[in-house]
Design an enzyme around this catalytic site. Structure first.
Site, mmCIF file in Angstrom:
data_model
loop_
_atom_site.group_PDB
_atom_site.id
_atom_site.type_symbol
_atom_site.label_atom_id
_atom_site.label_comp_id
_atom_site.label_asym_id
_atom_site.label_seq_id
_atom_site.Cartn_x
_atom_site.Cartn_y
_atom_site.Cartn_z
ATOM 1 N N GLY A 1 0.774 -1.799 -0.363
ATOM 2 C CA GLY A 1 -0.407 0.043 0.093
ATOM 3 C C GLY A 1 0.817 1.088 0.107
ATOM 4 O O GLY A 1 0.699 2.157 -0.477
ATOM 5 N N PHE A 2 2.611 1.243 0.565
ATOM 6 C CA PHE A 2 3.086 2.273 0.570
ATOM 7 C C PHE A 2 4.390 2.542 -0.424
ATOM 8 O O PHE A 2 4.661 3.232 -0.530
ATOM 9 C CB PHE A 2 3.823 3.018 2.037
ATOM 10 C CG PHE A 2 2.840 1.875 2.897
ATOM 11 C CD1 PHE A 2 1.423 3.253 3.027
ATOM 12 C CD2 PHE A 2 2.852 1.589 4.511
ATOM 13 C CE1 PHE A 2 0.044 2.973 4.204
ATOM 14 C CE2 PHE A 2 1.596 1.350 5.098
ATOM 15 C CZ PHE A 2 0.301 2.388 5.144
ATOM 16 N N TYR A 3 4.428 0.799 -1.135
ATOM 17 C CA TYR A 3 5.862 1.613 -1.950
ATOM 18 C C TYR A 3 5.743 0.458 -2.742
ATOM 19 O O TYR A 3 4.517 -1.495 -2.850
ATOM 20 C CB TYR A 3 7.060 1.461 -0.952
ATOM 21 C CG TYR A 3 6.864 -0.423 0.012
ATOM 22 C CD1 TYR A 3 7.511 -1.366 -0.251
ATOM 23 C CD2 TYR A 3 6.341 -0.529 1.335
ATOM 24 C CE1 TYR A 3 7.081 -2.983 -0.557
ATOM 25 C CE2 TYR A 3 6.652 -1.755 1.947
ATOM 26 C CZ TYR A 3 6.978 -3.026 0.832
ATOM 27 O OH TYR A 3 7.062 -4.207 1.547
ATOM 28 N N LYS B 1 14.159 0.159 -3.369
ATOM 29 C CA LYS B 1 12.156 0.120 -3.064
ATOM 30 C C LYS B 1 11.885 1.642 -3.092
ATOM 31 O O LYS B 1 12.100 2.682 -2.328
ATOM 32 C CB LYS B 1 11.979 0.063 -0.692
ATOM 33 C CG LYS B 1 10.880 0.016 -0.826
ATOM 34 C CD LYS B 1 11.098 -0.410 1.195
ATOM 35 C CE LYS B 1 9.863 -0.422 1.307
ATOM 36 N NZ LYS B 1 10.400 -1.230 3.196
ATOM 37 N N ASP C 1 4.301 -4.929 12.352
ATOM 38 C CA ASP C 1 3.573 -5.311 10.896
ATOM 39 C C ASP C 1 4.556 -6.897 10.815
ATOM 40 O O ASP C 1 4.880 -7.018 9.412
ATOM 41 C CB ASP C 1 4.492 -4.849 9.574
ATOM 42 C CG ASP C 1 3.110 -4.858 8.602
ATOM 43 O OD1 ASP C 1 2.005 -5.277 9.120
ATOM 44 O OD2 ASP C 1 2.959 -3.948 7.917
#
Length: 350
Positions: free
Chosen positions: A73-75, A90, A185
């Site tokens: 969702g972020f990267y 990344k 996470d």
């Protein structure tokens, strides 16, 4: 669409604009990264290499979609090559704070063999980009869940070794520093495998440290549904036992080949129907509590030859996993004890 056309037109009129933007980003991000490294590394920042944006373009063949290893969702994580070396790049889509935290903790913890090594970063992108060592054998999630497994099923002894090594890496985060690092996470999506199948824990964007002398820290709930500790959700309190719960869900996934929540046809059978008002999902840990081993273990494991010793290992791992995901954090073991128990289980020879 109009805004995009205006940006393209502006770039054509002022071809040096992109260069100035990258220079401005380099200066701004350089200060922020140094500040985060100083904060994470107790005032002694670990030197890391800086890459230019053009080097990332060359390494990824201009960010070729076919080189994407994983999207979150972020990267986006790309595989690429630079100067004869295979690397993983990344690129964060947003949330600069997450990228900075990832850089800080990755640099601090990279010495551990089961944590993905940070090689360097690019400061010329609007949000700093990270460059890691290459993980040739991909992401663990693609190999353990029956629903999306790619290739030959992973052998049980290989799963057990991966579990023990990842447990050791998490224990290192908890006890290897003056302020325990809580990953927050832990999940198969964040565990990569190198060419020798050595697992590498990654993605420290949500990590948080417990202040010296404190037993916990409070923060808003962050993480992945299914791997989140119930007490964290209800109290916002973060301790090492949050990571123990998440690891327990990973361990149960390695044992069963199933995700943290099962669809109805997985636990009722394809021909069964739900009763009115019955939830179509069931937590994996509930399902495991009242089923026989041959009903819950990944069929690929049951097909292996191992006899009574294999049965002992499977039973011990199920018990360990269920203890890790107890609702009461006080009942859960520490990651040091989890690592010791997994080492003991591995010694049950068959």
């Amino acid at each position: 669409m109009l805004l995009k056309k205006l940006k393209i037109a502006a770039a054509l009129v002022d071809p040096g604009r992109k260069k100035r933007e990258r220079k401005r980003a380099f200066l701004e991000n350089g200060g922020l990264v140094l500040e985060k490294l100083v904060a994470c590394c107790n005032g002694r920042p670990i030197p890391i290499r800086t890459f230019s944006y053009q080097q990332l373009v060359l390494a990824t063949n201009n960010f070729d979609q076919r080189l994407i290893l994983r999207k979150d969702g972020f990267y986006t994580l790309y595989n690429g090559s630079f100067e004869g070396r295979i690397l993983s790049i990344k690129m964060y889509d947003d949330y600069k704070d997450l990228a900075l935290m990832d850089i800080g903790i990755s640099a601090k913890a990279s010495a551990h063999k089961n944590i993905l090594k940070l090689v360097g970063c690019c400061l010329e992108t609007s949000i700093p980009s990270l460059v890691f060592e290459y993980a040739q054998n991909g992401v663990l999630i693609d190999q353990i869940y029956v629903s999306q497994r790619q290739g030959t099923p992973m052998l049980w002894q290989r799963r057990l070794k991966i579990a023990r090594q990842i447990a050791h890496a998490i224990a290192y985060l908890h006890i290897g520093f003056s302020r325990p690092i809580i990953h927050r996470d832990i999940k198969p999506h964040n565990i990569l495998l190198d060419q020798h199948d050595v697992p590498k824990h990654s993605n420290f964007s949500l990590s948080i440290s417990i202040p010296e002398g404190e037993t916990h820290v409070e923060d808003e709930v962050m993480g992945t549904y299914g791997f989140l500790c119930p007490s964290y959700i209800s109290t916002n309190k973060i301790t090492e036992k949050n990571d123990v719960y998440s690891f327990g869900m990973v361990l149960l996934g390695l044992l069963t080949g199933r995700r943290p929540y099962l669809f109805a046809d997985e636990y009722l059978g394809e021909e069964s129907e739900l009763e009115p008002g019955e939830n179509k999902f069931q937590p994996l840990k509930v399902y495991l509590s009242n089923r026989a081993m041959n009903e819950i273990v990944d069929p690929a494991i049951l097909a292996e030859e191992g006899g009574a010793s294999l049965e002992q290992q499977l039973q011990a791992v199920r018990q360990l996993g269920l203890t890790c995901v107890e609702d009461d954090p006080e009942i859960r073991p520490t990651m040091v004890d989890v690592t010791k128990e997994l080492r003991r289980i591995e010694r049950i020879v068959y």
